[in-house]
Design a protein around this motif. Structure first.
Motif, mmCIF file in Angstrom:
data_model
loop_
_atom_site.group_PDB
_atom_site.id
_atom_site.type_symbol
_atom_site.label_atom_id
_atom_site.label_comp_id
_atom_site.label_asym_id
_atom_site.label_seq_id
_atom_site.Cartn_x
_atom_site.Cartn_y
_atom_site.Cartn_z
ATOM 1 N N ALA A 33 0.848 -1.201 0.000
ATOM 2 C CA ALA A 33 0.000 0.000 0.000
ATOM 3 C C ALA A 33 0.878 1.244 0.000
ATOM 4 C CB ALA A 33 -0.909 -0.004 1.220
ATOM 5 N N ASP A 34 0.322 2.312 -0.513
ATOM 6 C CA ASP A 34 1.036 3.583 -0.462
ATOM 7 C C ASP A 34 0.024 4.719 -0.304
ATOM 8 O OD1 ASP A 34 3.664 4.926 -0.709
ATOM 9 O OD2 ASP A 34 2.584 6.004 -2.285
ATOM 10 N N ASP B 28 6.464 10.662 10.227
ATOM 11 C CA ASP B 28 6.352 9.402 9.461
ATOM 12 C C ASP B 28 4.988 9.288 8.788
ATOM 13 O OD1 ASP B 28 4.867 9.105 11.732
ATOM 14 O OD2 ASP B 28 5.456 7.035 12.125
ATOM 15 N N ALA C 158 2.211 10.673 5.661
ATOM 16 C CA ALA C 158 2.033 11.399 4.403
ATOM 17 C C ALA C 158 1.333 12.727 4.660
ATOM 18 C CB ALA C 158 1.206 10.550 3.447
ATOM 19 N N ILE D 235 -4.375 11.736 11.072
ATOM 20 C CA ILE D 235 -5.768 12.073 11.398
ATOM 21 C C ILE D 235 -6.251 11.295 12.623
ATOM 22 C CG2 ILE D 235 -6.900 10.323 9.941
ATOM 23 C CD1 ILE D 235 -8.880 12.547 9.099
HETATM 24 C C1 LIG Z 1 -2.499 11.042 5.990
HETATM 25 C C2 LIG Z 1 -2.023 10.059 7.039
HETATM 26 C C3 LIG Z 1 -0.988 9.192 6.799
HETATM 27 N N1 LIG Z 1 -0.555 8.305 7.770
HETATM 28 C C4 LIG Z 1 0.588 7.393 7.516
HETATM 29 O O1 LIG Z 1 1.438 7.917 6.527
HETATM 30 C C5 LIG Z 1 2.254 6.857 6.003
HETATM 31 C C6 LIG Z 1 2.349 7.030 4.496
HETATM 32 O O2 LIG Z 1 3.539 6.545 4.022
HETATM 33 P P1 LIG Z 1 3.664 5.250 3.075
HETATM 34 O O3 LIG Z 1 4.858 5.429 2.239
HETATM 35 O O4 LIG Z 1 2.377 4.977 2.395
HETATM 36 O O5 LIG Z 1 3.892 4.058 4.102
HETATM 37 P P2 LIG Z 1 5.091 3.813 5.120
HETATM 38 O O6 LIG Z 1 4.710 4.255 6.477
HETATM 39 O O7 LIG Z 1 6.384 4.352 4.579
HETATM 40 O O8 LIG Z 1 5.156 2.229 5.155
HETATM 41 P P3 LIG Z 1 5.494 1.221 3.932
HETATM 42 O O9 LIG Z 1 4.200 0.578 3.579
HETATM 43 O O10 LIG Z 1 6.484 0.231 4.509
HETATM 44 O O11 LIG Z 1 6.080 2.000 2.806
HETATM 45 C C7 LIG Z 1 1.543 5.559 6.356
HETATM 46 O O12 LIG Z 1 2.304 4.876 7.355
HETATM 47 C C8 LIG Z 1 0.205 6.015 6.954
HETATM 48 O O13 LIG Z 1 -0.231 5.132 7.948
HETATM 49 C C9 LIG Z 1 -1.167 8.289 9.023
HETATM 50 O O14 LIG Z 1 -0.765 7.523 9.912
HETATM 51 N N2 LIG Z 1 -2.236 9.122 9.246
HETATM 52 C C10 LIG Z 1 -2.701 10.025 8.318
HETATM 53 O O15 LIG Z 1 -3.666 10.772 8.604
#
Ligand SMILES: Cc1cn([C@@H]2O[C@H](COP(=O)(O)OP(=O)(O)OP(=O)(O)O)[C@@H](O)[C@H]2O)c(=O)[nH]c1=O
Length: 613
Positions: free
Chosen positions: A87-88, A171, A173, A178
């Motif tokens: 997921a992203d 950490d 986006a 939220i």
């Molecule tokens: C808007 C928003 C985002 N997030 C976090 O933002 C990261 C996005 O980054 P990603 O690149 O999609 O993921 P990652 O954390 O780097 O993990 P990975 O899947 O290993 O790439 C994720 O964590 C999401 O929860 C929140 O916890 N709350 C919010 O309101």
């Protein structure tokens, strides 16, 4: 407790979440999914500018995260898990894509942009179904995205810095969470809350339901449209365990909804009746040709170009501008609106994003010329489908009124205008799936590639973009090469691509580590296919690669439907066909290629990679 039946059905699968995000882990485990976490090592550095939309970027990143984990696990244990989920999450505001801030200043710049405005949060999700066959890895990618609109209140400087110093933004986006303190910045939200947090749970469940078992027709009236099917609709998922190629196994069931009549026929107790098996599906099949013809006609009249340039326009305006009857034009426009190609408002008709992306005659991903080829060539040949089936021959005389020896030449190289139309058609069709194909395997170990019949270079340029160390040669007929220059992009990747004129059945093939046949084998009958593979096998050095780009049929040859219809087209036009992975496996092995692997990209072309033994 298990939240949804589909989650319970996944209990006997080896599921891997390719994410380090604690929020995703929490959402999925709370929903009852059992999984192992293997964070992806994919570097999130795809060029954002090369994606038509922010969600296309999020979906591609999600897919690459999941594919990296699937391949790594397969390499390590020679056994991939059954399912890998990637997921992203990104925040999109006024054309900008915001990811995780790199530091507090970056967080400040993001949050101050979001202050007082509405933005979109997109989460792209990829579900990669893996199966290992004979040491090879077959990956089947399904992807989707969800959008949630979020409105921030006006944030004072003081509030902003206080929030940033809490450490929460770094950490996440867009620089906010939220689910915690960041919730205080949010004035309104429209859509799935979990999607903002990092995983669109509701849409994910629907996608699993769609992949693993569609609702039975008799269940449909009881369900709200778009709802999650009830327990009994997932029954056959368990049956799929251990089903291999040719056994009508799980993969097939996942890839296409069961035809309503067929599902019912298995129900031994009740006799089918008009009530239990309504005729809707048959009536829809009857209407298929009307839909195609309406699309062909609208494209032929360049309605979408007109509405792009001058829309929104009323029926009377459109009719006047294209010199057509008002009654007929109005009906055609309404059908296009009904098909989701046009929006109809009080101000008139305008293009939907689908039409803007694919139906303009000059768009980057235009399928306009491809549609015109279907109108001008496939349509007349399909009119003689019964003759083609009965006689087992190409119906050139009946369809085109000529008995030409080489009707391929007759159809597509008759004159320069036709040739360019054919090249534009192939260009658009290849470009739509080029990124999926180029990234289906890690090709960074190759330094030179030769795309045989690579035409305008649509795939070659994408490979060059993805692998800056790769030089790609296009080997195609001289008459194709002389006009390929019109399709050359402006970026630096153009310098990695060169063109060599020649006929791959007759002339010496250019040297390369990797040979590519993109939508070539499906054009030729078996003897020609063997001839071509044998020539490539002789030119390819041991350890070299062969990449095939085709639509893969499932082993039971009953799905997926787009590949079946493509195969029928190849039969009608060339007495050729599409193939399943095991058929490619046999073909490739016969010509000295081993380690045959496939990725079903989820786009309009799949990829098969093999190594010269
Ligand atoms: C808007 C928003 C985002 N997030 C976090 O933002 C990261 C996005 O980054 P990603 O690149 O999609 O993921 P990652 O954390 O780097 O993990 P990975 O899947 O290993 O790439 C994720 O964590 C999401 O929860 C929140 O916890 N709350 C919010 O309101």
């Amino acid at each position: 407790m298990v939240l949804y039946p589909v989650m319970r059905k996944l209990l006997d699968k080896r599921v891997v979440l390719a994410s380090a995000s604690p929020r995703r882990q929490e959402i999925l485990s709370h929903a009852g999914l059992r999984f192992t976490v293997v964070p992806s090592k994919f570097k999130e550095n795809l060029s954002k500018a090369s994606f038509p939309t922010p969600y296309a970027y999020a979906m591609e990143t999600a897919k690459q995260k999941a594919l990296e984990v699937a391949r790594r696990m397969h390499q390590k244990d020679l056994r991939a898990p059954d399912i890998v989920i990637g997921a992203d999450t990104i925040v999109a505001l006024e054309g900008l894509i915001l990811e995780k801030p790199v530091d507090k200043t970056d967080a400040y710049s993001m949050l101050s942009r979001l202050s007082g405005k509405e933005h979109s949060v997109f989460t792209g999700v990829a579900i990669v179904q893996c199966s290992s066959q004979g040491g090879g890895l077959d990956l089947d990618v399904s992807e989707f995205y969800e959008e949630t609109r979020v409105r921030f209140s006006q944030l004072s400087e003081e509030l902003l810095w206080e929030y940033i110093h809490s450490g929460e933004p770094l950490d996440k986006a867009g620089g906010y969470g939220i689910q915690a303190l960041g919730g205080m910045l949010v004035e309104a939200i429209h859509g799935d809350f979990h999607n903002v947090v990092g995983f669109p749970l509701n849409r994910f469940c629907k996608k699993l339901a769609e992949l693993y078992h569609p609702p039975r027709p008799e269940d449909r009236p009881r369900e709200k449209q778009d709802s999650i099917p009830a327990v009994d609709t997932f029954d056959r998922l368990g049956d799929s365990k251990g089903a291999g190629p040719g056994q009508g196994g799980a993969r097939g069931d996942r890839r296409r909804p069961q035809a309503p009549g067929r599902e019912h026929a298995k129900d031994a107790d009740s006799k089918p009746s008009v009530e239990s098996v309504p005729p809707t599906a048959v009536l829809e099949l009857i209407d298929g040709y009307k839909v195609s013809k309406a699309l062909f006609t609208a494209c032929k009249m360049k309605l979408f170009d007109l509405l792009r340039d001058e829309g929104p326009l009323s029926t009377a305006d459109v009719a006047r501008k294209i010199g057509a009857s008002e009654g007929g034009t109005g009906q055609l426009l309404d059908v296009c609106a009904g098909l989701g190609l046009l929006d109809k408002t009080e101000g008139g008709y305008s293009n939907t994003p689908l039409a803007t992306l694919y139906l303009l005659s000059d768009g980057e991903y235009s399928l306009h010329s491809l549609i015109m080829i279907h109108e001008e060539f496939s349509w007349p040949f399909f009119s003689y489908l019964d003759f083609a089936v009965r006689e087992g021959t190409v119906q050139t005389q009946r369809a085109l009124g000529t008995a030409g020896e080489d009707h391929y030449q007759e159809c597509f190289y008759k004159n320069r205008e036709k040739k360019l139309q054919f090249m534009r058609a192939m260009h658009g069709h290849t470009k739509v799936a080029a990124r999926h194909v180029a990234t289906a395997f890690d090709l960074s170990g190759f330094t030179s590639a030769c795309d045989l019949g690579g035409s305008t270079g649509a795939l070659a340029y994408e490979l060059a973009r993805q692998y800056p160390g790769l030089k790609v040669t296009i080997f195609d007929l001289p008459e194709v090469i002389e006009d390929a220059v019109f399709f050359k992009p402006h970026g630096p990747e153009a310098g990695q691509v060169s063109f060599v004129p020649g006929d791959f059945f007759r002339d010496t093939l250019p040297e390369a580590d990797l040979y590519i046949l993109s939508k070539i084998l499906h054009n030729w009958p078996d003897d020609k296919v063997h001839q071509l593979l044998s020539r490539i096998s002789r030119s390819c050095k041991p350890g070299g690669g062969l990449l095939l780009v085709e639509m893969l049929l499932d082993e039971d040859k009953c799905r997926p439907l787009p590949a079946l219809l493509k195969s029928l087209t190849m039969m009608v036009l060339f007495q050729a066909r599409e193939r399943s992975l095991s058929e490619y496996h046999i073909l490739l092995q016969a010509h000295g290629f081993t380690d045959v692997r496939a990725v079903r990209t989820g786009s309009i072309a799949d990829a098969v990679l093999a190594t010269r033994a």
